[in-house]
Design a protein around this motif. Structure first.
Motif, mmCIF file in Angstrom:
data_model
loop_
_atom_site.group_PDB
_atom_site.id
_atom_site.type_symbol
_atom_site.label_atom_id
_atom_site.label_comp_id
_atom_site.label_asym_id
_atom_site.label_seq_id
_atom_site.Cartn_x
_atom_site.Cartn_y
_atom_site.Cartn_z
ATOM 1 N N GLY A 1 5.870 -2.266 -1.272
ATOM 2 C CA GLY A 1 4.764 -1.056 -1.633
ATOM 3 C C GLY A 1 4.427 -0.836 0.343
ATOM 4 N N PHE A 2 4.256 0.582 0.524
ATOM 5 C CA PHE A 2 3.951 1.193 1.688
ATOM 6 C C PHE A 2 2.945 2.144 1.712
ATOM 7 C CE2 PHE A 2 8.450 -0.197 1.479
ATOM 8 C CZ PHE A 2 8.577 -1.158 1.831
ATOM 9 N N VAL A 3 1.605 1.887 1.896
ATOM 10 C CA VAL A 3 0.995 3.437 1.500
ATOM 11 C C VAL A 3 0.789 4.075 3.703
ATOM 12 C CG1 VAL A 3 -1.819 3.778 2.018
ATOM 13 C CG2 VAL A 3 -0.488 2.498 0.276
ATOM 14 N N TYR B 1 3.571 5.663 -0.729
ATOM 15 C CA TYR B 1 2.046 6.029 -1.206
ATOM 16 C C TYR B 1 1.965 6.865 0.313
ATOM 17 C CZ TYR B 1 3.123 2.723 -5.044
ATOM 18 O OH TYR B 1 4.001 2.767 -5.897
ATOM 19 N N ALA B 2 1.297 8.110 -0.183
ATOM 20 C CA ALA B 2 0.574 8.570 0.871
ATOM 21 C C ALA B 2 -1.510 8.864 1.303
ATOM 22 C CB ALA B 2 1.302 10.273 1.116
ATOM 23 N N ALA B 3 -1.613 8.582 2.347
ATOM 24 C CA ALA B 3 -3.328 9.128 2.116
ATOM 25 C C ALA B 3 -2.963 10.464 3.217
ATOM 26 C CB ALA B 3 -4.108 7.433 2.612
ATOM 27 N N LEU C 1 7.902 11.662 2.177
ATOM 28 C CA LEU C 1 7.892 10.547 2.288
ATOM 29 C C LEU C 1 7.609 9.620 0.709
ATOM 30 C CD1 LEU C 1 6.901 8.795 6.012
ATOM 31 C CD2 LEU C 1 9.605 9.018 5.260
ATOM 32 N N ALA C 2 5.665 10.120 0.393
ATOM 33 C CA ALA C 2 5.931 9.139 -0.358
ATOM 34 C C ALA C 2 6.921 9.847 -1.870
ATOM 35 C CB ALA C 2 5.068 9.450 -1.017
ATOM 36 N N ARG C 3 7.550 11.051 -1.542
ATOM 37 C CA ARG C 3 7.909 11.850 -2.561
ATOM 38 C C ARG C 3 8.866 11.353 -2.943
ATOM 39 N NH1 ARG C 3 5.551 17.839 -1.271
ATOM 40 N NH2 ARG C 3 3.614 17.891 -2.703
ATOM 41 N N GLN C 4 10.007 11.504 -1.681
ATOM 42 C CA GLN C 4 11.316 10.856 -1.212
ATOM 43 C C GLN C 4 11.558 8.801 -1.793
ATOM 44 O OE1 GLN C 4 12.491 11.643 3.028
ATOM 45 N NE2 GLN C 4 11.765 13.492 2.663
#
Length: 269
Positions: free
Chosen positions: A32-34, A57-59, A49-52
């Motif tokens: 996982g990546f935030v 995951y985005a902040a 990026l999070a949608r792809q």
């Protein structure tokens, strides 16, 4: 399994090889990546990026360095982005008295507004602190509430500051600097943080850990941070990986590879 709780994958330094960077990280066990934005534009990039990618995951938030151009008037646009289920935190936000690109009172006003946004949205915050520890901790204590939690990103202060952050429910995250041989104070803090409040990160493309200091950082190297923490804490790398991944999932309310929909920070994983 490892979780990189803070990496700026939208950075231009990843423009030509992001797919390869992600593949190396996944092969190294990163699940996982935030990706935190630093202004409205990069927040939108993080969300794209999070949608792809299902494991990104985005902040979204206004970093204090962005306040040379951004302002309190941009907070409603950040608020609109937080409605997306791929946004798991408000961040990267905080205070930066090293660069001082905006007056300190402006930085504090914008930070306070974003802390209140996070409470309203029941999202954790990702806190940036550079040369501003006393004011950062004071503002967090003043805005403290059961619905406000978050992470002290790339922690760089001493144990008394860490204790105050822990006391209001915050997590402490360590990146490349904890591996630097001269960073004894930070290493002492890393040895004392409770198991259930510990996170790891890379802050890619910045702050590459020893022995790769000075090179472009990337999420694969979160393993080097975990290895150093294991050494400092008398734990195995697998233990540190498990603890920090579980903590990241709990903090960001990520369950089974997707953001948990329940309100509040205590979602079972």
């Amino acid at each position: 399994m490892l979780f990189d709780s803070h990496c700026h994958l939208f950075d231009d330094r990843f423009r030509d090889d992001l797919d390869a960077v992600l593949e190396r990280a996944r092969q190294a066990g990163v699940i996982g990546f935030v990706v935190p934005g630093v202004d409205l534009a990069t927040g939108e990039q993080a969300l794209a990026l999070a949608r792809q990618h299902g494991d990104i995951y985005a902040a979204v938030g206004l970093h204090p360095e962005s306040l040379a151009e951004a302002s309190l008037a941009d907070v409603p646009a950040i608020a609109a982005l937080t409605q997306d289920e791929r946004v798991v935190a408000v961040g990267e936000i905080g205070l930066d008295y090293y660069w001082d690109t905006a007056p300190r009172e402006v930085q504090q006003e914008v930070l306070r507004a974003q802390l209140r946004l996070a409470k309203e949205r029941r999202l954790p915050v990702i806190i940036h602190n550079r040369d501003a520890t006393l004011d950062v901790v004071r503002l967090l204590e003043e805005e403290a509430a059961p619905e406000l939690t978050g992470v002290m990103h790339c922690f760089s202060a001493d144990w008394p500051a860490a204790e105050r952050c822990l006391a209001i429910g915050f997590y402490i995250s360590f990146g490349g600097p904890v591996t630097f041989k001269s960073n004894k104070v930070l290493q002492e803090v890393a040895a004392r943080v409770p198991d259930d409040r510990l996170l790891v990160e890379t802050d890619s493309p910045y702050l590459s850990p020893h022995p790769l200091r000075g090179k472009r950082n990337e999420p694969e190297r979160v393993r080097l941070v975990a290895e150093k923490l294991a050494e400092l804490r008398g734990q195995t790398v697998d233990e540190v990986a498990r603890l920090t991944t579980d903590n990241a999932r709990r903090l960001f309310r990520i369950e089974g590879g997707a953001k948990a929909r329940e309100d509040g920070p205590d979602v079972r994983i």
